[in-house]
Design a protein around this motif. Sequence first.
Motif, PDB file in Angstrom:
ATOM      1  N   ASN A 176      28.367  43.860  45.527  1.00  0.00           N
ATOM      2  CA  ASN A 176      27.201  44.628  45.075  1.00  0.00           C
ATOM      3  C   ASN A 176      26.833  44.383  43.611  1.00  0.00           C
ATOM      4  OD1 ASN A 176      27.272  45.788  47.605  1.00  0.00           O
ATOM      5  ND2 ASN A 176      28.506  47.541  46.932  1.00  0.00           N
ATOM      6  N   TYR A 177      27.655  43.587  42.897  1.00  0.00           N
ATOM      7  CA  TYR A 177      27.454  43.445  41.452  1.00  0.00           C
ATOM      8  C   TYR A 177      27.418  41.979  41.039  1.00  0.00           C
ATOM      9  CZ  TYR A 177      29.031  48.304  41.715  1.00  0.00           C
ATOM     10  OH  TYR A 177      29.163  49.626  42.051  1.00  0.00           O
ATOM     11  N   THR A 178      26.658  41.738  39.973  1.00  0.00           N
ATOM     12  CA  THR A 178      26.643  40.386  39.389  1.00  0.00           C
ATOM     13  C   THR A 178      27.005  40.495  37.913  1.00  0.00           C
ATOM     14  OG1 THR A 178      24.278  40.623  38.909  1.00  0.00           O
ATOM     15  CG2 THR A 178      24.876  39.486  40.950  1.00  0.00           C
ATOM     16  N   SER A 179      27.638  39.447  37.418  1.00  0.00           N
ATOM     17  CA  SER A 179      28.066  39.464  36.022  1.00  0.00           C
ATOM     18  C   SER A 179      28.029  38.051  35.456  1.00  0.00           C
ATOM     19  CB  SER A 179      29.489  40.023  35.934  1.00  0.00           C
ATOM     20  OG  SER A 179      29.996  39.867  34.642  1.00  0.00           O
ATOM     21  N   GLU A 180      27.583  37.944  34.203  1.00  0.00           N
ATOM     22  CA  GLU A 180      27.585  36.631  33.546  1.00  0.00           C
ATOM     23  C   GLU A 180      29.001  36.192  33.219  1.00  0.00           C
ATOM     24  OE1 GLU A 180      24.684  35.374  30.547  1.00  0.00           O
ATOM     25  OE2 GLU A 180      23.831  37.387  30.714  1.00  0.00           O
ATOM     26  N   TYR A 181      29.893  37.174  33.038  1.00  0.00           N
ATOM     27  CA  TYR A 181      31.278  36.853  32.717  1.00  0.00           C
ATOM     28  C   TYR A 181      32.218  37.537  33.712  1.00  0.00           C
ATOM     29  CZ  TYR A 181      35.898  37.388  30.870  1.00  0.00           C
ATOM     30  OH  TYR A 181      37.265  37.411  30.776  1.00  0.00           O
ATOM     31  N   LYS A 182      33.153  36.793  34.261  1.00  0.00           N
ATOM     32  CA  LYS A 182      34.169  37.373  35.140  1.00  0.00           C
ATOM     33  C   LYS A 182      35.550  37.017  34.612  1.00  0.00           C
ATOM     34  CE  LYS A 182      31.780  37.829  39.563  1.00  0.00           C
ATOM     35  NZ  LYS A 182      31.779  37.465  40.982  1.00  0.00           N
ATOM     36  N   ILE A 186      38.494  37.420  36.370  1.00  0.00           N
ATOM     37  CA  ILE A 186      39.116  36.689  37.481  1.00  0.00           C
ATOM     38  C   ILE A 186      38.134  36.692  38.653  1.00  0.00           C
ATOM     39  CG2 ILE A 186      40.981  36.771  39.196  1.00  0.00           C
ATOM     40  CD1 ILE A 186      42.752  37.931  36.966  1.00  0.00           C
ATOM     41  N   LYS A 187      37.878  35.534  39.229  1.00  0.00           N
ATOM     42  CA  LYS A 187      36.863  35.445  40.291  1.00  0.00           C
ATOM     43  C   LYS A 187      37.336  36.010  41.621  1.00  0.00           C
ATOM     44  CE  LYS A 187      34.291  31.675  38.181  1.00  0.00           C
ATOM     45  NZ  LYS A 187      33.864  30.269  38.251  1.00  0.00           N
ATOM     46  N   ASN A 188      38.627  35.886  41.924  1.00  0.00           N
ATOM     47  CA  ASN A 188      39.164  36.421  43.173  1.00  0.00           C
ATOM     48  C   ASN A 188      39.290  37.947  43.064  1.00  0.00           C
ATOM     49  OD1 ASN A 188      41.163  37.442  45.090  1.00  0.00           O
ATOM     50  ND2 ASN A 188      41.490  35.296  45.627  1.00  0.00           N
ATOM     51  N   PRO A 189      38.522  38.737  43.850  1.00  0.00           N
ATOM     52  CA  PRO A 189      38.505  40.193  43.684  1.00  0.00           C
ATOM     53  C   PRO A 189      39.842  40.878  43.962  1.00  0.00           C
ATOM     54  CG  PRO A 189      37.256  39.536  45.642  1.00  0.00           C
ATOM     55  CD  PRO A 189      37.585  38.294  44.907  1.00  0.00           C
ATOM     56  N   LYS A 190      40.651  40.298  44.863  1.00  0.00           N
ATOM     57  CA  LYS A 190      41.954  40.915  45.165  1.00  0.00           C
ATOM     58  C   LYS A 190      42.921  40.754  43.996  1.00  0.00           C
ATOM     59  CE  LYS A 190      41.646  40.605  50.191  1.00  0.00           C
ATOM     60  NZ  LYS A 190      42.171  39.985  51.428  1.00  0.00           N
ATOM     61  N   ILE A 191      42.944  39.568  43.409  1.00  0.00           N
ATOM     62  CA  ILE A 191      43.804  39.338  42.239  1.00  0.00           C
ATOM     63  C   ILE A 191      43.303  40.177  41.062  1.00  0.00           C
ATOM     64  CG2 ILE A 191      44.638  37.622  40.584  1.00  0.00           C
ATOM     65  CD1 ILE A 191      44.391  35.529  42.835  1.00  0.00           C
ATOM     66  N   ALA A 192      41.966  40.240  40.904  1.00  0.00           N
ATOM     67  CA  ALA A 192      41.371  41.051  39.831  1.00  0.00           C
ATOM     68  C   ALA A 192      41.745  42.525  39.996  1.00  0.00           C
ATOM     69  CB  ALA A 192      39.853  40.879  39.844  1.00  0.00           C
ATOM     70  N   ALA A 228      34.060  46.652  45.494  1.00  0.00           N
ATOM     71  CA  ALA A 228      32.679  46.480  45.971  1.00  0.00           C
ATOM     72  C   ALA A 228      32.019  45.309  45.240  1.00  0.00           C
ATOM     73  CB  ALA A 228      31.898  47.771  45.738  1.00  0.00           C
ATOM     74  N   TYR A 229      32.782  44.222  45.040  1.00  0.00           N
ATOM     75  CA  TYR A 229      32.334  43.107  44.203  1.00  0.00           C
ATOM     76  C   TYR A 229      31.027  42.468  44.684  1.00  0.00           C
ATOM     77  CZ  TYR A 229      34.239  39.997  47.800  1.00  0.00           C
ATOM     78  OH  TYR A 229      34.488  39.348  48.976  1.00  0.00           O
TER      79      TYR A 229
END
Length: 477
Positions: free
Chosen positions: A399-405, A407-413, A396-397
């Motif tokens: 719906n959320y924000t983050s200063e640090y990620k 991995i940016k690609n949600p599938k790889i993450a 559900a990427y």
Amino acid sequence: MEQKQLRWFTVGLIAFNMVWGLGNVVNNYAQQGISVVTSWILILVLYFIPYALIVGQLGSTFKDSSGGVSSWVQNTSTKRLAYYAAWTYWVVHIPYLAQKPQLVLIAFGWAIQGNGDIVNNFSVVGITLISLAIFLIFLLLSTKGLMTLKVIGGMAGTAIFVMSMLFILLAVGAPMMNSTVEFATPHMDKISTYIPKFDFSYFTTVSMLVFAVGGAEKISPYVNSMRNPAKEFPKGMIFLAAMVGVSAVLGSFAMGMLFASNNIPEDLMANGAYTAFQLLGEYYGVGNLLMIIYAITNGIGQISALAFSIDAPLQILLADADPEYVPAALRKRSKKGTLVNGYLLTGILVSIIIVLPMFGIDNIKELVKWLTNLNSVVMPMRYLWVFFAYMMLNKAYKNYTSEYKFIKNPKIAFAFGLWCFLFTAFACILGMVPKVDFAADPKAWFFQLASNIVTPVVLILLGMILPALARRDKKNA
């Protein structure tokens, strides 16, 4: 210190102090010998670095959540699963608490007697009854509040950390300082000495490595206090992994110098750290001084950990417990605010695990090994919730924000989260296989297998009973 002022090296050092200790080196050397050097490198690259970076993203995304892992699970899934995450975090401390009294006894035995006779000469029944008495005394004391002890324990923890680093420096420097020093392990100059045999027996020891590098979720509160989380947090975690790697590799190398890898002493898990400092004291001409300093600081540190680990996980579970899942009886507090029945439940469960070895283990060396291995099976179960929350976050990427990620690609993450989840589960399941030789002691082998399987299952099932009791409370009300 002002907000946004923590640098990457500061966070790395804080995390290193939380995660690392000499026991990690000793316990894993006891299981794998000098080939553990290769295992450390593999576990750091394949598991620890992704784990630490995953924690960073969760901490950054849910920076206002105070409940740690259970808050992450609640934010990404359901309140019911958040309850199970909180329950798991608490219940995995039960075998941990059961081992602390023995470790206190061993530490002060070395400090007073200068040897490991407590381990070698006492009966299992004798050690069990003394350990039970120590635990019940501290259970009672922890209901009174032990701030002084916790402060002293924090200082002792720092001293143990310093001693762990000193051990590596002294051991690696010993051949240069004393030309008579000989390496106990043969062929330490050949690469082949450090290559593990990747068989079934090897994979049953992986849980101890996972146990050693776990606990990175404790660093999550520091992510948003950094100057530039997106750039600096990964640097801090790579710095942490490098420090853990250097300490693990050099520490294991030092153990190989002192203890023959092809003839590891049976009592190494119980007495290895003390024997190591004793040997180094002889090399440097200071007798038992190093060993006594380590034994006293370690003894105080273990007492503090015992007191703190009775109270802190219980507060996390019950402080803001949802009445829908936790019955009123367990949330009950005394006039002084003590969680009376919570302490009672802790006392019952820990006492059962302390007494259990009397029915299947014949000597203290096996008892220490069994409890250490049981902890390596049970304790990593709480890390599963970290990876579960990370997978749900990436589903559900939007719906959320983050200063640090991480991995940016949600599938790889998501794939990284799944890998860490499956690897942890794999390590825990294979870790249940007993490390005792079946042919030499079939009774101990069957006891350890049964207890390694039954303990985590029963502890989790207990958590499933509480919501049913809470529903009954609600119905009666």
